[in-house]
Design an enzyme around this catalytic site. Sequence first.
Site, PDB file in Angstrom:
ATOM      1  N   SER A 192      -0.783  21.486 -13.442  1.00  0.00           N
ATOM      2  CA  SER A 192      -0.498  21.390 -12.015  1.00  0.00           C
ATOM      3  C   SER A 192      -0.942  22.680 -11.337  1.00  0.00           C
ATOM      4  O   SER A 192      -0.390  23.747 -11.611  1.00  0.00           O
ATOM      5  CB  SER A 192       1.006  21.189 -11.775  1.00  0.00           C
ATOM      6  OG  SER A 192       1.302  21.530 -10.435  1.00  0.00           O
ATOM      7  N   GLY A 196       8.733  14.599   2.952  1.00  0.00           N
ATOM      8  CA  GLY A 196       9.042  13.256   3.431  1.00  0.00           C
ATOM      9  C   GLY A 196       7.804  12.402   3.627  1.00  0.00           C
ATOM     10  O   GLY A 196       7.865  11.370   4.281  1.00  0.00           O
ATOM     11  N   LEU A 197       6.673  12.822   3.082  1.00  0.00           N
ATOM     12  CA  LEU A 197       5.458  12.009   3.183  1.00  0.00           C
ATOM     13  C   LEU A 197       5.118  11.396   1.826  1.00  0.00           C
ATOM     14  O   LEU A 197       3.972  11.065   1.543  1.00  0.00           O
ATOM     15  CB  LEU A 197       4.297  12.851   3.715  1.00  0.00           C
ATOM     16  CG  LEU A 197       4.522  13.421   5.113  1.00  0.00           C
ATOM     17  CD1 LEU A 197       3.355  14.292   5.549  1.00  0.00           C
ATOM     18  CD2 LEU A 197       4.748  12.308   6.144  1.00  0.00           C
ATOM     19  N   SER A 198       6.138  11.288   0.983  1.00  0.00           N
ATOM     20  CA  SER A 198       5.991  10.609  -0.305  1.00  0.00           C
ATOM     21  C   SER A 198       5.007  11.270  -1.249  1.00  0.00           C
ATOM     22  O   SER A 198       4.142  10.613  -1.843  1.00  0.00           O
ATOM     23  CB  SER A 198       5.562   9.151  -0.098  1.00  0.00           C
ATOM     24  OG  SER A 198       6.607   8.457   0.460  1.00  0.00           O
ATOM     25  N   SER A 199       5.153  12.566  -1.405  1.00  0.00           N
ATOM     26  CA  SER A 199       4.286  13.240  -2.365  1.00  0.00           C
ATOM     27  C   SER A 199       4.538  12.718  -3.780  1.00  0.00           C
ATOM     28  O   SER A 199       3.614  12.632  -4.580  1.00  0.00           O
ATOM     29  CB  SER A 199       4.485  14.752  -2.296  1.00  0.00           C
ATOM     30  OG  SER A 199       5.852  15.071  -2.450  1.00  0.00           O
ATOM     31  N   ASP A 228       6.994   3.234  -0.679  1.00  0.00           N
ATOM     32  CA  ASP A 228       6.119   4.407  -0.761  1.00  0.00           C
ATOM     33  C   ASP A 228       4.973   4.186  -1.732  1.00  0.00           C
ATOM     34  O   ASP A 228       3.815   4.510  -1.450  1.00  0.00           O
ATOM     35  CB  ASP A 228       6.923   5.634  -1.195  1.00  0.00           C
ATOM     36  CG  ASP A 228       8.100   5.894  -0.274  1.00  0.00           C
ATOM     37  OD1 ASP A 228       8.103   5.342   0.841  1.00  0.00           O
ATOM     38  OD2 ASP A 228       9.012   6.631  -0.675  1.00  0.00           O
TER      39      ASP A 228
HETATM   40  C1  GLA Z   1      12.368   6.630   0.506  1.00  0.00           C
HETATM   41  C2  GLA Z   1      12.234   5.551  -0.558  1.00  0.00           C
HETATM   42  C3  GLA Z   1      11.718   4.252   0.037  1.00  0.00           C
HETATM   43  C4  GLA Z   1      12.507   3.834   1.265  1.00  0.00           C
HETATM   44  C5  GLA Z   1      12.704   5.011   2.221  1.00  0.00           C
HETATM   45  C6  GLA Z   1      13.650   4.691   3.341  1.00  0.00           C
HETATM   46  O1  GLA Z   1      11.127   6.990   1.004  1.00  0.00           O
HETATM   47  O2  GLA Z   1      11.373   5.982  -1.586  1.00  0.00           O
HETATM   48  O3  GLA Z   1      11.725   3.258  -0.952  1.00  0.00           O
HETATM   49  O4  GLA Z   1      13.736   3.267   0.910  1.00  0.00           O
HETATM   50  O5  GLA Z   1      13.195   6.153   1.569  1.00  0.00           O
HETATM   51  O6  GLA Z   1      13.095   3.737   4.158  1.00  0.00           O
END
Ligand code: GLA
Length: 391
Positions: free
Chosen positions: A69, A125-128, A173
Amino acid sequence: RIMFEHIRSQFSETFGDDNGVQVIMAPGRVNLIGEYTDFNEGFVFPMTVDRGVYVGIRARTDTQVRVFSSRFGELIEYQLDKLEQPDSGHWSCYVLGVVEELRVLGLVPHGFDAVIDGNLNLGAGLSSSAALETATALALQTLFGFDMSRVDVATLCQRIEHRYAGVMCGIMDQFASGLGRSDHALLLDCRTLSHVNIPVNLDDHRIVIISSEVKRELASSAYNERRAQCDEGVALFKQYDPTIASLRDVTPDLFDAYGDQLSEVVFRRCRHVITENARVLDASAALAVGELVQFGRLMTASHHSLKEDFEVSCDELDCLVDIANCTKGVLGSRMTGAGFGGCTVTLIHMDAIETLRANLLPYTERFGLNPEMFVLQGNLEAGEVWGTYST
Ligand code: GLA
């Protein structure tokens, strides 16, 4: 392009040379609307962003796995069939979890070397983490050529989150990262996983993401608690209609008839989910025909519901949303993702962007945090990244 070159040079530095390295990217996502509806078998409307996680990968002939990484400056090495479960939350749990799931399915025949880096802020909060899982799975698929649909990749990656990270997340996500398309947002039915890509035509408007710079510390326990509260709601409505499998099935009429038997907290949790599902359908329909004002209104309504009923916002996110809504040219604004920190998403006229940036000053004064703001410039699709070879 820049990330492509960067990954290859990181690979050379770590493993000696970059001959035959393949580079695979999976983007992060911003959810436009539809929060906490996914694990209630409802609707979500996310889109990918213009940043993501990049994996440079090359097969080995033995069973050694080496993953570096760049972000953490850390190298993990082990024998393919001798994984010791990494600590949940450590970056490697997402990567090695994916490797292990695929290995158990017989899809990882031998070892490999990999380098990972990205330009997505971690924990913003952008799903890293979803991007990391997706990029890893697609990298292994590219390397070993196994047959697996993107939908199956998404559900596998969701399982990693449950098993290795301890977050009982929904599918949004991972689905958005793997199946989102450029210039489109993804309307997903989380029950059937049927999905439609809706073109994002914003004319003179833009999507702006502002990071609160608040890290989501308590997020996983609060997240799992919300999930349990929704299940509690389902159990009540089921008594009156046994066909009800999730909050998705609870109509506003049914909610009005029996909702008052719920505890006050569970009542509000359910009300959020039920109204949010309706907002997602309205909002995606509005965007499809360019009704941006209506779309923005629904975004702001979603925020209020998340703040008051689902209680996953925080002072910092509320402040960012308030600032946006007081800025002329903003059509709507809301927290995005799991909440408790992370980002807001705002729909704004392009001429108002610099005013909004200037309006963030009181936020910094109040919280002592410097919010990062960026304007979405196109959005990426997961897959192999190509560059020009000079060899
Ligand atoms: C996180 C989770 C998602 C979803 C959102 C809330 O990002 O990984 O599956 O539940 O929260 O909408």
